[in-house]
Structure formats: C-alpha cells, structure tokens
Motif scaffolding. Structure first.
Motif, PDB file in Angstrom:
ATOM      1  N   UNK A 139       0.854  -1.177   0.000  1.00 50.09           N
ATOM      2  CA  UNK A 139       0.000   0.000   0.000  1.00 50.09           C
ATOM      3  C   UNK A 139       0.898   1.239   0.000  1.00 50.09           C
ATOM      4  N   UNK A 140       1.408   1.644  -1.166  1.00 51.79           N
ATOM      5  CA  UNK A 140       2.421   2.699  -1.196  1.00 51.79           C
ATOM      6  C   UNK A 140       1.935   4.080  -0.774  1.00 51.79           C
ATOM      7  N   UNK A 141       0.638   4.362  -0.903  1.00 52.67           N
ATOM      8  CA  UNK A 141       0.144   5.704  -0.607  1.00 52.67           C
ATOM      9  C   UNK A 141      -0.441   5.845   0.793  1.00 52.67           C
ATOM     10  N   UNK A 142      -0.871   4.729   1.385  1.00 50.78           N
ATOM     11  CA  UNK A 142      -1.553   4.794   2.673  1.00 50.78           C
ATOM     12  C   UNK A 142      -1.035   3.728   3.643  1.00 50.78           C
ATOM     13  N   UNK A 143       0.245   3.764   4.007  1.00 54.04           N
ATOM     14  CA  UNK A 143       0.763   2.733   4.924  1.00 54.04           C
ATOM     15  C   UNK A 143       0.289   2.957   6.362  1.00 54.04           C
ATOM     16  N   UNK A 144       0.013   1.868   7.072  1.00 54.46           N
ATOM     17  CA  UNK A 144      -0.325   1.947   8.486  1.00 54.46           C
ATOM     18  C   UNK A 144       0.919   2.372   9.264  1.00 54.46           C
ATOM     19  N   UNK A 145       0.704   2.977  10.440  1.00 52.92           N
ATOM     20  CA  UNK A 145       1.820   3.446  11.267  1.00 52.92           C
ATOM     21  C   UNK A 145       1.592   3.116  12.729  1.00 52.92           C
ATOM     22  N   UNK A 146       2.691   2.929  13.438  1.00 55.51           N
ATOM     23  CA  UNK A 146       2.680   2.757  14.894  1.00 55.51           C
ATOM     24  C   UNK A 146       3.658   3.773  15.450  1.00 55.51           C
ATOM     25  N   UNK A 147       3.193   4.602  16.399  1.00 56.46           N
ATOM     26  CA  UNK A 147       4.045   5.612  17.014  1.00 56.46           C
ATOM     27  C   UNK A 147       4.016   5.420  18.532  1.00 56.46           C
ATOM     28  N   UNK A 153      -7.072   6.976  13.811  1.00 54.45           N
ATOM     29  CA  UNK A 153      -6.008   7.075  14.796  1.00 54.45           C
ATOM     30  C   UNK A 153      -6.539   6.511  16.104  1.00 54.45           C
ATOM     31  N   UNK A 154      -5.861   5.510  16.637  1.00 55.35           N
ATOM     32  CA  UNK A 154      -6.244   4.911  17.908  1.00 55.35           C
ATOM     33  C   UNK A 154      -5.086   5.063  18.875  1.00 55.35           C
ATOM     34  N   UNK A 155      -5.323   5.774  19.969  1.00 56.03           N
ATOM     35  CA  UNK A 155      -4.322   5.894  21.025  1.00 56.03           C
ATOM     36  C   UNK A 155      -4.719   4.943  22.141  1.00 56.03           C
ATOM     37  N   UNK A 156      -3.761   4.133  22.588  1.00 56.64           N
ATOM     38  CA  UNK A 156      -4.014   3.186  23.668  1.00 56.64           C
ATOM     39  C   UNK A 156      -2.914   3.359  24.715  1.00 56.64           C
ATOM     40  N   UNK A 157      -3.325   3.574  25.967  1.00 54.27           N
ATOM     41  CA  UNK A 157      -2.355   3.623  27.054  1.00 54.27           C
ATOM     42  C   UNK A 157      -1.713   2.246  27.204  1.00 54.27           C
ATOM     43  N   UNK A 158      -0.436   2.226  27.578  1.00 52.65           N
ATOM     44  CA  UNK A 158       0.253   0.950  27.767  1.00 52.65           C
ATOM     45  C   UNK A 158      -0.483   0.073  28.777  1.00 52.65           C
ATOM     46  N   UNK A 159      -1.010   0.692  29.821  1.00 50.10           N
ATOM     47  CA  UNK A 159      -1.697  -0.074  30.868  1.00 50.10           C
ATOM     48  C   UNK A 159      -2.999  -0.693  30.378  1.00 50.10           C
TER      49      UNK A 159
END
Length: 93
Positions: free
Chosen positions: A12-20, A38-44
């Motif tokens: 998927x060259x134009x829309x790659x998934x990301x992890x930050x 965009x999904x933000x998840x606390x480590x806990x």
C-alpha cells in the motif's frame, strides 16, 4: 521514546499503516483510501499483542482491555517483532 514504524510501501504505497510510541501509550494509524483511524491506547490498557506472519509481511493485532482489537497490516517481520517487544516491555513495566 518517540519511535515510529511504518508498514511496507509495497502493499500500500500511498496509505501505509503506522505505529508511534509515546511516553504514556501507543498511537496506531490505520489508513484506507479515503479515511484514516487514529487509535491511542495507554500501555496499561493493552492486554496482549499477536503477530500473524505471512511469507513476506506480518499483521500485528493489538488486544486492548475494554475495546475492540486493533489490526495493522503489511509490516516487515522484523518491524512487527520489534513493535511487539516494545509494547510488551512497556506493558510489563
């Protein structure tokens, strides 16, 4: 600890998934043709991480507590393994 991993551009060259990675949690950006989530998840709040590996690429499945699982696709096997290790290190800390 602001590390970022992007999915392979081959599938998927134009829309790659990301992890930050952040100080308190992880942001997962799942992109589609006309939208992104965009999904933000606390480590806990993370109860598990699973990796499904194909011939070339891997799918990472994040299992948060009290929320639906998050699936991010087309990461290299090395990046998928590193993402899992970083998440589990923070979850267990």
């Amino acid at each position: 600890m602001n590390e970022r991993f992007s999915a392979s551009g081959l599938m998927n060259p134009f829309f790659p998934d990301e992890v930050t990675f952040g100080e308190k949690g992880v942001t997962f950006k799942v992109r589609k043709l006309f939208k992104s989530n965009d999904n933000f998840v606390f480590y806990s709040d993370i109860s598990g991480v699973e990796i499904e590996s194909g011939i070339f690429f891997s799918t990472i499945r994040i299992i948060p507590r009290m929320r639906p699982e998050i699936i991010i696709n087309n990461f290299t096997k090395g990046d998928a393994k590193k993402v899992k290790e970083l998440i589990l290190a923070k979850v267990q800390a």
